[in-house]
Design a protein around this motif. Structure first.
Motif, PDB file in Angstrom:
ATOM      1  N   PRO A  66      42.651  33.626  42.987  1.00 31.59           N
ATOM      2  CA  PRO A  66      42.428  35.071  42.847  1.00 31.59           C
ATOM      3  C   PRO A  66      41.399  35.399  41.753  1.00 31.59           C
ATOM      4  O   PRO A  66      40.576  36.296  41.926  1.00 31.59           O
ATOM      5  N   LEU A  67      41.438  34.676  40.664  1.00 35.51           N
ATOM      6  CA  LEU A  67      40.499  34.901  39.568  1.00 35.51           C
ATOM      7  C   LEU A  67      39.053  34.748  40.043  1.00 35.51           C
ATOM      8  O   LEU A  67      38.179  35.542  39.712  1.00 35.51           O
ATOM      9  N   ARG A 109      37.961  34.958  43.158  1.00 32.90           N
ATOM     10  CA  ARG A 109      37.599  35.920  44.201  1.00 32.90           C
ATOM     11  C   ARG A 109      37.023  37.189  43.579  1.00 32.90           C
ATOM     12  O   ARG A 109      36.211  37.873  44.194  1.00 32.90           O
ATOM     13  N   ASP A 110      37.470  37.500  42.370  1.00 28.81           N
ATOM     14  CA  ASP A 110      36.998  38.700  41.672  1.00 28.81           C
ATOM     15  C   ASP A 110      35.807  38.421  40.758  1.00 28.81           C
ATOM     16  O   ASP A 110      35.034  39.316  40.462  1.00 28.81           O
ATOM     17  N   PHE A 111      35.659  37.211  40.312  1.00 29.97           N
ATOM     18  CA  PHE A 111      34.604  36.851  39.361  1.00 29.97           C
ATOM     19  C   PHE A 111      33.256  36.765  40.081  1.00 29.97           C
ATOM     20  O   PHE A 111      33.124  36.104  41.114  1.00 29.97           O
ATOM     21  N   THR A 162      31.490  38.725  41.908  1.00 26.64           N
ATOM     22  CA  THR A 162      31.598  39.192  43.305  1.00 26.64           C
ATOM     23  C   THR A 162      32.093  38.108  44.260  1.00 26.64           C
ATOM     24  O   THR A 162      31.739  38.099  45.439  1.00 26.64           O
ATOM     25  N   GLY A 163      32.882  37.192  43.751  1.00 25.83           N
ATOM     26  CA  GLY A 163      33.478  36.155  44.587  1.00 25.83           C
ATOM     27  C   GLY A 163      32.537  35.048  45.002  1.00 25.83           C
ATOM     28  O   GLY A 163      32.846  34.259  45.898  1.00 25.83           O
TER      29      GLY A 163
END
Length: 113
Positions: free
Chosen positions: A81-82, A84-86, A88-89
């Motif tokens: 999850p980290l 996927r957000d960092f 823009t994935g």
């Protein structure tokens, strides 16, 4: 393709790894996920040191940035999850796109051996 393999070592700490890899009498290589080694056409490899138990598979974030351990698999990166957000994935998507096979992504590590 590891046809001359005579030794398999399961490392419990990094000092053991360094001692085994530093030997001059037996050609020894580290073993991470194994996908890279299987593709090698190097019949001179006589020993491998398995790195699985060294706690090198991790994904974390602190004030300095995101840290990914060398034994982290491409699938762990794709699923994190980290990541996927960092950025823009980008890392997660790149890890997923690196192979069409989940089996390969489950074995292949970011450190690659």
């Amino acid at each position: 393709m590891l046809l001359e393999l005579i030794e398999y070592h399961w490392a419990e700490d990094i000092d053991d790894v360094l001692l085994l890899l530093g030997r001059l009498d037996v050609k020894t290589v580290p073993l991470a996920g194994g996908t890279y080694l299987l593709g090698l056409q190097d019949d001179s490899i006589e020993a491998v040191v398995d790195l699985r138990d060294l706690d090198l598979a991790s994904i974390s974030e602190d004030a300095r940035g995101v840290h990914i351990g060398a034994m982290t698999t491409l699938q762990q990166i794709a699923d994190a999850p980290l990541l996927r957000d960092f950025a823009t994935g980008l890392l997660a998507r790149s890890a997923y796109a690196s192979s069409s096979s989940r089996l390969i992504r489950n074995s292949a590590t970011i450190g690659g051996l």
